[in-house]
Scaffold this motif. Sequence first.
Motif, PDB file in Angstrom:
ATOM      1  N   ARG A   6       0.837  -1.209   0.000  1.00  0.00           N
ATOM      2  CA  ARG A   6       0.000   0.000   0.000  1.00  0.00           C
ATOM      3  C   ARG A   6       0.871   1.259   0.000  1.00  0.00           C
ATOM      4  O   ARG A   6       0.515   2.260  -0.629  1.00  0.00           O
ATOM      5  N   ALA A   7       2.006   1.223   0.681  1.00  0.00           N
ATOM      6  CA  ALA A   7       2.921   2.367   0.651  1.00  0.00           C
ATOM      7  C   ALA A   7       3.434   2.596  -0.764  1.00  0.00           C
ATOM      8  O   ALA A   7       3.531   3.743  -1.227  1.00  0.00           O
ATOM      9  N   SER A   8       3.751   1.513  -1.461  1.00  0.00           N
ATOM     10  CA  SER A   8       4.220   1.615  -2.841  1.00  0.00           C
ATOM     11  C   SER A   8       3.133   2.184  -3.745  1.00  0.00           C
ATOM     12  O   SER A   8       3.395   3.058  -4.583  1.00  0.00           O
ATOM     13  N   ARG A   9       1.902   1.716  -3.564  1.00  0.00           N
ATOM     14  CA  ARG A   9       0.782   2.199  -4.378  1.00  0.00           C
ATOM     15  C   ARG A   9       0.499   3.680  -4.127  1.00  0.00           C
ATOM     16  O   ARG A   9       0.056   4.401  -5.015  1.00  0.00           O
ATOM     17  N   LYS A  10       0.763   4.125  -2.905  1.00  0.00           N
ATOM     18  CA  LYS A  10       0.540   5.532  -2.561  1.00  0.00           C
ATOM     19  C   LYS A  10       1.664   6.432  -3.067  1.00  0.00           C
ATOM     20  O   LYS A  10       1.594   7.652  -2.951  1.00  0.00           O
ATOM     21  N   GLY A  11       2.703   5.829  -3.619  1.00  0.00           N
ATOM     22  CA  GLY A  11       3.788   6.606  -4.198  1.00  0.00           C
ATOM     23  C   GLY A  11       4.865   7.045  -3.231  1.00  0.00           C
ATOM     24  O   GLY A  11       5.673   7.922  -3.558  1.00  0.00           O
ATOM     25  N   TYR A  12       4.934   6.442  -2.049  1.00  0.00           N
ATOM     26  CA  TYR A  12       5.957   6.832  -1.089  1.00  0.00           C
ATOM     27  C   TYR A  12       7.327   6.317  -1.531  1.00  0.00           C
ATOM     28  O   TYR A  12       7.446   5.245  -2.131  1.00  0.00           O
ATOM     29  N   HIS A  13       8.355   7.104  -1.235  1.00  0.00           N
ATOM     30  CA  HIS A  13       9.735   6.770  -1.593  1.00  0.00           C
ATOM     31  C   HIS A  13      10.240   5.696  -0.630  1.00  0.00           C
ATOM     32  O   HIS A  13      10.345   5.915   0.575  1.00  0.00           O
ATOM     33  N   ILE A  14      10.583   4.524  -1.171  1.00  0.00           N
ATOM     34  CA  ILE A  14      11.036   3.384  -0.373  1.00  0.00           C
ATOM     35  C   ILE A  14      12.465   3.020  -0.770  1.00  0.00           C
ATOM     36  O   ILE A  14      12.771   2.886  -1.952  1.00  0.00           O
ATOM     37  N   GLU A  15      13.328   2.883   0.214  1.00  0.00           N
ATOM     38  CA  GLU A  15      14.700   2.440  -0.009  1.00  0.00           C
ATOM     39  C   GLU A  15      14.937   1.145   0.761  1.00  0.00           C
ATOM     40  O   GLU A  15      14.202   0.822   1.699  1.00  0.00           O
ATOM     41  N   GLU A  16      15.977   0.409   0.353  1.00  0.00           N
ATOM     42  CA  GLU A  16      16.288  -0.864   0.998  1.00  0.00           C
ATOM     43  C   GLU A  16      17.715  -0.876   1.523  1.00  0.00           C
ATOM     44  O   GLU A  16      18.606  -0.236   0.967  1.00  0.00           O
ATOM     45  N   VAL A  17      17.922  -1.629   2.602  1.00  0.00           N
ATOM     46  CA  VAL A  17      19.233  -1.849   3.191  1.00  0.00           C
ATOM     47  C   VAL A  17      19.403  -3.353   3.380  1.00  0.00           C
ATOM     48  O   VAL A  17      18.512  -4.003   3.955  1.00  0.00           O
TER      49      VAL A  17
END
Length: 242
Positions: A198-209
């Motif tokens: 849902r965060a991805s669908r809302k367009g939020y900037h997501i980074e990974e570690v």
Amino acid sequence: MKEQLEREEKNKYSIIIPTYNERLNIALVIYLVFKHLRDVDFEVIVVDDGSPDGTQDIVRQLQHVYGEDHILLRARPKKLGTAYYHGLKHASGNFVIIMDADLSHHPKYIPSFIRKQLETGASIVTGTRYVSGGGVHGWNLMRKLTSRGANVLAHTLLWPGVSDLTGSFRLYRKSVLEDVITSCVSKGYVFQMEMIVRASRKGYHIEEVPISFVDRVYGSSKLGGSEIMEYLKGLIYLLFTT
């Protein structure tokens, strides 16, 4: 660099740790949090589900050691929302970190999460086992295949834009977590997947570690056949609702 340091000084991180029968783990987890976050403004919020093993007693003793302003014990009535939602209500930081209490999420990665967020301005930083530098230790082959298969299936159907959907070691901007969590309906293991989708669908900037996930040393895993069935049902639900 100076601006980044100023932003870092103004940030406060609320670390939410849900517990149930984690008496043997919680003291070491909290010790490691304090060890690796010496120069960070933070609080630890332990959300306990009425553990009968004395977990809450251990947390109260830790409050005497580290201070009640740094360690908050917030017991949660069972079945009243998620532990994260309950902990979020008590968070005073502008960033929230969620992690497990069973030592599978090592606090040494938290500075990397914070650094990645400061460098990129991300709304969410999530730990991943499935990129270079990440991994899983202590699982048998069947458990590894189950986890990898669950992620591949979810990627194929949902295209979330992150490599590890079922992980629960994440840093959120508090306002983003408040927004995303209110739109989630799933519980249990599906909850983590729904949050990131849902965060991805809302367009939020997501980074990974990249992180190394280590199976719990003390206590027993809460993953079973019913959780796997719940995951598959949740996957179908998200396919048709996101």
